[in-house]
Design an enzyme around this catalytic site. Structure first.
Site, PDB file in Angstrom:
ATOM      1  CE  LYS A  16      -1.891   5.131   1.204  1.00 31.40           C
ATOM      2  NZ  LYS A  16      -1.954   4.727   2.588  1.00 31.40           N
ATOM      3  CG  ASP A  21      -1.913   1.115   1.215  1.00 32.20           C
ATOM      4  OD1 ASP A  21      -2.794   1.107   0.333  1.00 32.20           O
ATOM      5  OD2 ASP A  21      -1.789   2.022   2.052  1.00 32.20           O
TER       6      ASP A  21
HETATM    7  N1  LIG Z   1      -9.899   3.194   5.035  1.00 34.06           N
HETATM    8  C1  LIG Z   1      -9.291   4.316   4.782  1.00 34.06           C
HETATM    9  O1  LIG Z   1      -8.991   5.124   5.660  1.00 34.06           O
HETATM   10  C2  LIG Z   1      -8.936   4.655   3.382  1.00 34.06           C
HETATM   11  C3  LIG Z   1      -9.238   3.815   2.348  1.00 34.06           C
HETATM   12  N2  LIG Z   1      -8.872   4.118   1.072  1.00 34.06           N
HETATM   13  C4  LIG Z   1      -9.239   3.220  -0.015  1.00 34.06           C
HETATM   14  O2  LIG Z   1     -10.661   3.117  -0.085  1.00 34.06           O
HETATM   15  C5  LIG Z   1     -11.026   1.880  -0.672  1.00 34.06           C
HETATM   16  C6  LIG Z   1     -12.120   1.223   0.147  1.00 34.06           C
HETATM   17  O3  LIG Z   1     -11.679   1.005   1.465  1.00 34.06           O
HETATM   18  P1  LIG Z   1     -12.697   0.579   2.622  1.00 34.06           P
HETATM   19  O4  LIG Z   1     -13.988   1.281   2.472  1.00 34.06           O
HETATM   20  O5  LIG Z   1     -11.963   0.730   3.881  1.00 34.06           O
HETATM   21  O6  LIG Z   1     -12.926  -0.968   2.287  1.00 34.06           O
HETATM   22  P2  LIG Z   1     -14.133  -1.923   2.759  1.00 34.06           P
HETATM   23  O7  LIG Z   1     -13.570  -3.293   2.796  1.00 34.06           O
HETATM   24  O8  LIG Z   1     -14.774  -1.382   3.976  1.00 34.06           O
HETATM   25  O9  LIG Z   1     -15.182  -1.822   1.564  1.00 34.06           O
HETATM   26  C7  LIG Z   1     -14.923  -2.276   0.273  1.00 34.06           C
HETATM   27  C8  LIG Z   1     -16.228  -2.358  -0.481  1.00 34.06           C
HETATM   28  O10 LIG Z   1     -15.943  -2.669  -1.840  1.00 34.06           O
HETATM   29  C9  LIG Z   1     -16.835  -3.698  -2.258  1.00 34.06           C
HETATM   30  N3  LIG Z   1     -16.212  -4.438  -3.356  1.00 34.06           N
HETATM   31  C10 LIG Z   1     -15.087  -5.177  -3.363  1.00 34.06           C
HETATM   32  N4  LIG Z   1     -14.842  -5.675  -4.591  1.00 34.06           N
HETATM   33  C11 LIG Z   1     -15.842  -5.237  -5.378  1.00 34.06           C
HETATM   34  C12 LIG Z   1     -16.180  -5.424  -6.752  1.00 34.06           C
HETATM   35  N5  LIG Z   1     -15.407  -6.146  -7.570  1.00 34.06           N
HETATM   36  N6  LIG Z   1     -17.293  -4.833  -7.227  1.00 34.06           N
HETATM   37  C13 LIG Z   1     -18.090  -4.080  -6.438  1.00 34.06           C
HETATM   38  N7  LIG Z   1     -17.818  -3.879  -5.122  1.00 34.06           N
HETATM   39  C14 LIG Z   1     -16.720  -4.445  -4.604  1.00 34.06           C
HETATM   40  C15 LIG Z   1     -17.062  -4.538  -1.024  1.00 34.06           C
HETATM   41  O11 LIG Z   1     -18.228  -5.292  -1.211  1.00 34.06           O
HETATM   42  P3  LIG Z   1     -18.806  -6.267  -0.026  1.00 34.06           P
HETATM   43  O12 LIG Z   1     -19.569  -5.339   0.868  1.00 34.06           O
HETATM   44  O13 LIG Z   1     -19.694  -7.198  -0.785  1.00 34.06           O
HETATM   45  O14 LIG Z   1     -17.630  -6.898   0.607  1.00 34.06           O
HETATM   46  C16 LIG Z   1     -17.172  -3.448   0.026  1.00 34.06           C
HETATM   47  O15 LIG Z   1     -18.492  -2.940   0.058  1.00 34.06           O
HETATM   48  C17 LIG Z   1      -9.735   1.066  -0.782  1.00 34.06           C
HETATM   49  O16 LIG Z   1      -9.252   1.153  -2.112  1.00 34.06           O
HETATM   50  C18 LIG Z   1      -8.752   1.798   0.146  1.00 34.06           C
HETATM   51  O17 LIG Z   1      -7.436   1.697  -0.287  1.00 34.06           O
HETATM   52  C19 LIG Z   1      -8.248   5.293   0.778  1.00 34.06           C
HETATM   53  C20 LIG Z   1      -7.949   6.179   1.762  1.00 34.06           C
HETATM   54  C21 LIG Z   1      -8.243   5.932   3.141  1.00 34.06           C
HETATM   55  N1  LIG Z   2      -4.699   1.350   4.395  1.00 33.76           N
HETATM   56  C1  LIG Z   2      -4.277   2.698   4.266  1.00 33.76           C
HETATM   57  C2  LIG Z   2      -5.461   3.627   4.245  1.00 33.76           C
HETATM   58  C3  LIG Z   2      -5.772   4.037   2.891  1.00 33.76           C
HETATM   59  O1  LIG Z   2      -4.992   4.343   2.030  1.00 33.76           O
HETATM   60  C4  LIG Z   2      -3.386   3.110   5.411  1.00 33.76           C
HETATM   61  O2  LIG Z   2      -3.193   2.332   6.321  1.00 33.76           O
HETATM   62  O3  LIG Z   2      -2.855   4.220   5.357  1.00 33.76           O
END
Ligand SMILES: NC(=O)C1=CN([C@@H]2O[C@H](COP(=O)(O)OP(=O)(O)OC[C@H]3O[C@@H](n4cnc5c(N)ncnc54)[C@H](OP(=O)(O)O)[C@@H]3O)[C@@H](O)[C@H]2O)C=CC1
Ligand SMILES: N[C@@H](CC=O)C(=O)O
Length: 437
Positions: free
Chosen positions: A425, A421
């Site tokens: 970035k 990850d």
């Molecule tokens: N958490 C953070 O602070 C940050 C996160 N990010 C990025 O945000 C993104 C999401 O993170 P986060 O919300 O924490 O992850 P989650 O695991 O909470 O949510 C991921 C979602 O994506 C869905 N999903 C996965 N694969 C598919 C697909 N092929 N088609 C449609 N839906 C799909 C999942 O479905 P299901 O519900 O069925 O599992 C789930 O609803 C990641 O790329 C992460 O790197 C970026 C910055 C900060």
């Molecule tokens: N998994 C990441 C969050 C999103 O980019 C982190 O730990 O910083």
């Protein structure tokens, strides 16, 4: 004929010319009209069921009488001409006629210019059916520079192709011929561009986990304010998880749908159907609203691999998902090429630094002459949390579990632990150093 008139909204200006501020949302257009921001445009009208016939050929250049013969032939065939366009090159003459008369008009013109067609003086006489005319009208448009530019930009941004243009020298009417399928999208985009109505944006959220859900909640919270301040009207028209999707109609409201349950998550659980990504995107981008945006809130490489295709189809993208921007350089470039081809946007500020404006700050610095010397930083919330929390008393796995529960980790925490990850970035920031991709 579909007509949207600014008078309805302009009536929100008080009789003495002052602005009625009692209804903050409804008075936006009136405020803009009073400030002159509508550029004298009174309204837009569309004329449906139009066909255009294009008479084209280098041999027509500088030859008197071609237009006269063309119109005489149309008159003889009892075809009424709705719009005429000819560029100063005289290479082509284009006429718009009622759709039902398209074949008759084409045949009449081919008969009239049979010899010129045989001698290749005229290279082609082509019928283009299934068009409509979008007319922008307003007496005060006269002598106001930039009116047509604003209309054309709005149509381009909404992915509407203009097939012919006509403006009388009175400058009271600018008409464009477009595909009939684009009518609603074009009218909405044109209206919004002149602040005669809201900017309605169709939104599809892919991924309803931590980030996706937070985004949906924030949009719901901010909706009224954004509408009031900027005239932006977000309509969430689809939400998808990895296996299911919920499609809403363009007028359905996330909070007021005809389904039991107090919130959108319960509505989703009750109404979602099996995921069909193609249908999901087609629904969000079905043309009833001028702009469509997909928010990819997954970490899926498969979804990232669709970006170029979606951007080329006129859909804007916003995402925290890092996979597309760290795919091959060829794909990275393909995405930028697709954006340029369709004037679509791709926003990914949350790829690095979550909510911090890192990418936009770097772009600003690069654009104003600074250069990268090196890239340094603390790029992982997960690793920071682990380093700050692990003291040997609790098992490492529990600390990782806590980081996941706090929402720091990727959907698969191994991405954080392996350093992948962080690497992504850094690659994303490094690639910003190439402005002409
Ligand atoms: N958490 C953070 O602070 C940050 C996160 N990010 C990025 O945000 C993104 C999401 O993170 P986060 O919300 O924490 O992850 P989650 O695991 O909470 O949510 C991921 C979602 O994506 C869905 N999903 C996965 N694969 C598919 C697909 N092929 N088609 C449609 N839906 C799909 C999942 O479905 P299901 O519900 O069925 O599992 C789930 O609803 C990641 O790329 C992460 O790197 C970026 C910055 C900060
Ligand atoms: N998994 C990441 C969050 C999103 O980019 C982190 O730990 O910083």
């Amino acid at each position: 004929m579909l007509s949207l008139d600014a008078a309805a909204t302009a009536s929100q200006t008080d009789e003495d010319g002052s602005i009625d501020r009692s209804s903050p949302f409804a008075s936006l257009a009136a405020r803009k009209a009073a400030l002159g921001i509508t550029a004298g445009v009174k309204g837009f009208t569309s004329v449906r069921d139009i066909a255009i016939v294009n008479v084209e050929g280098a041999g027509m250049i500088g030859v008197p009488g071609i237009a006269s013969r063309a119109f005489a032939a149309l008159y003889a065939a009892n075809v009424s001409v709705v719009l005429i366009a000819q560029a100063s090159s005289e290479f082509s003459i284009c006429v718009a006629v009622p759709g039902v008369d398209g074949e008759t008009a084409t045949a009449a013109l081919r008969r009239a210019f049979r010899i010129e067609l045989e001698d290749q003086i005229i290279s082609s006489i082509e019928l283009m059916p299934q068009c409509c005319i979008l007319a922008m009208v307003g007496e005060n448009m006269q002598n106001t520079p930039g009116v047509s530019s604003r209309l054309f930009t709005a149509l381009a941004n909404a992915g509407v192709n203009i097939r012919a243009i006509a403006q009388g020298s009175s400058e009271h009417n600018i008409s464009v011929v477009i595909y009939a399928n684009d009518e609603v999208r074009a009218l909405r985009a044109a209206h919004a561009a002149f602040y005669l109505s809201d900017y309605a944006i169709s939104v599809g959220v892919i991924g309803r986990g931590l980030v996706g859900s937070t985004l949906i909640d924030q949009m719901r919270e901010q909706r009224a304010k954004l509408h009031d301040l900027y005239g932006v009207d977000f309509r969430i028209r689809g939400i998808a998880s990895s296996s299911r999707m919920w499609l809403l109609t363009s007028t359905e409201d996330l909070d007021k749908v005809d389904a039991p349950g107090p919130n959108w998550k319960e509505h989703f659980d009750q109404r979602a159907e099996p995921l069909d990504l193609e249908r999901f995107v087609a629904h969000v981008n079905d043309g009833t609203l001028p702009h469509a945006v997909l928010a990819d809130c997954t970490a899926s490489a498969d979804i990232g691999a669709k970006y170029a295709q979606w951007l080329r189809a006129g859909v804007h993208l916003v995402t925290p998902n890092k996979k597309a921007n760290t795919a091959t350089m060829a794909y990275y470039r393909e995405i930028r090429k697709a954006m340029r081809a369709r004037n679509t946007h791709f926003f990914y500020e949350a790829n690095v630094g979550a909510g911090l404006p890192i990418i936009s700050s770097i772009r600003d610095l690069l654009r104003t002459g600074d250069a990268f010397l090196s890239i340094e930083g603390i790029f992982s919330g997960t690793l920071s949390y682990i380093f700050n929390s692990f003291d040997g008393r609790a098992p490492f796995s529990r600390i990782v579990q806590q980081a996941k529960e706090l929402g720091y980790t990727e959907p698969d925490p191994r991405e954080d632990l392996s350093g992948a990850d962080v690497a992504r970035k850094v690659v994303i920031l490094g690639r910003e150093d190439r402005p002409r991709h």
